[in-house]
Write an enzyme that holds these catalytic residues in place. Sequence first.
Site, mmCIF file in Angstrom:
data_model
loop_
_atom_site.group_PDB
_atom_site.id
_atom_site.type_symbol
_atom_site.label_atom_id
_atom_site.label_comp_id
_atom_site.label_asym_id
_atom_site.label_seq_id
_atom_site.Cartn_x
_atom_site.Cartn_y
_atom_site.Cartn_z
ATOM 1 N N GLY A 105 0.830 -1.204 0.000
ATOM 2 C CA GLY A 105 0.000 0.000 0.000
ATOM 3 C C GLY A 105 0.858 1.244 0.000
ATOM 4 O O GLY A 105 2.083 1.175 -0.182
ATOM 5 N N ASN A 106 0.234 2.374 0.185
ATOM 6 C CA ASN A 106 0.996 3.618 0.295
ATOM 7 C C ASN A 106 0.283 4.550 1.259
ATOM 8 O O ASN A 106 -0.814 4.255 1.732
ATOM 9 C CB ASN A 106 1.227 4.251 -1.079
ATOM 10 C CG ASN A 106 -0.070 4.632 -1.751
ATOM 11 O OD1 ASN A 106 -0.719 5.598 -1.372
ATOM 12 N ND2 ASN A 106 -0.474 3.853 -2.752
ATOM 13 N N ARG A 107 0.879 5.668 1.527
ATOM 14 C CA ARG A 107 0.389 6.525 2.604
ATOM 15 C C ARG A 107 -0.711 7.505 2.184
ATOM 16 O O ARG A 107 -1.145 8.321 2.994
ATOM 17 C CB ARG A 107 1.563 7.295 3.231
ATOM 18 C CG ARG A 107 2.453 6.399 4.056
ATOM 19 C CD ARG A 107 3.527 7.214 4.731
ATOM 20 N NE ARG A 107 2.967 8.333 5.490
ATOM 21 C CZ ARG A 107 3.660 9.412 5.854
ATOM 22 N NH1 ARG A 107 4.931 9.509 5.530
ATOM 23 N NH2 ARG A 107 3.089 10.372 6.535
#
Length: 395
Positions: free
Chosen positions: A209-211
């Site tokens: 995932g990412n932020r």
Amino acid sequence: MMLKGKTVVLGITGGIAAYKAADLASKLTQAGARVETVMTESAMKFITPLTLRNITGRPVVTDMFEPASEYSEEHVALAEAADVIIVAPATANTIARLAGGIADNMLGTVVLATEKPVIIAPAMNDVMYRNTVTQENVARLKARGFTFIEPEYGRLASGKTGKGRLAETSKIIETIEKVLGIKTDLEGKRIVVTAGGTQEPIDPVRHIGNRSSGRMGYALAEAARDRGAAVTLITAPATLPAPGGVEVIKVKTAAEMKKAVVAAVKKADALIMAAGVADFMPKTAARSKIKKESAALNIELVKTPDILSEVKGDFIRVGFAAESENVVANAKKKLLAKHLDLIVANDITAADSGFDVATNRVTLIDRTGKEEGLPLMSKREVAEKILDRVKGMMK
Ligand code: C5P
């Protein structure tokens, strides 16, 4: 729901056009406004308070039961609660009363007690309107900052034609929105916004995932909606509530997002890619949970589709460049590589900008290479700036 959260005080005075105020009250209420009606005694000869009460769902203030008093708490409260006061229809008599600062009825009191914008929509016999004294009163009120909506030319109650008809309801509402600073400049436009951070599965329980929190994209979708656009929000997982009045399509992976974008942009005027799209994904996702017994785990990653570069069509393209170094230079490269009309560059190393915060500090760069550095502002304000630019590029 352009007027959601706004309080509109509607003053109705005694002219035959008073019945049209019912339509105005209805449209304002439908647009989300809280409508507080104030009727003069002669207005009640043309239309009943009950009608307005039913339409607005609010009590109606009249001169009937309470003697007018400029000290009356209620009317001062109304004058303060108002975001805007609209007098429609306004008779020559009420215009004269307001111009003279006379507060011998409720409407006069409220207008005298307010510091909010006042809009006057006159309606009367054409001769009365043309009369020098009326025109002088209009001029005095204009000089005091009142906004006038000119009456229209047409058939009057007298049977004659002349300038004196109450302006159309739509014109009155447009003026109210303008005075309140509400923009409707994206009406009729279709805007696709992506948001959130994509999740690329490793196995049934894990993902890359990412932020990205989705805040910037959601703010864009809401701002575009409020300016009248038909909005499709294609969102990867985000913890924010789905905005109302927007078509929301939920996706997880970059590939799913691409599919949704391809379908949505067919009718779109603009695509704004605020999503944090994964650049790499596991080549294959394990079908069952990967056990932790092994000493190490290697996951082969492959490129995801680059949505912005691959989606074709005649619409305005806006991309984001979240950078940690050489922010503007890198953003310019992306603008060219992805054939964008505008890129929104932000430095994610700043604490008050970028991921998961309510504020952002960005630089907008267009195809001519022109840079517009914006100060720190809320994501909603950034969204408005981006939409100003998008609007400017539309045919
Ligand atoms: O190249 P980079 O990922 O930094 O580009 C960021 C911009 O490109 C963002 O607007 C993002 O939504 C979009 N993007 C995309 N498809 C990808 C990766 C990023 O459309 N696979």
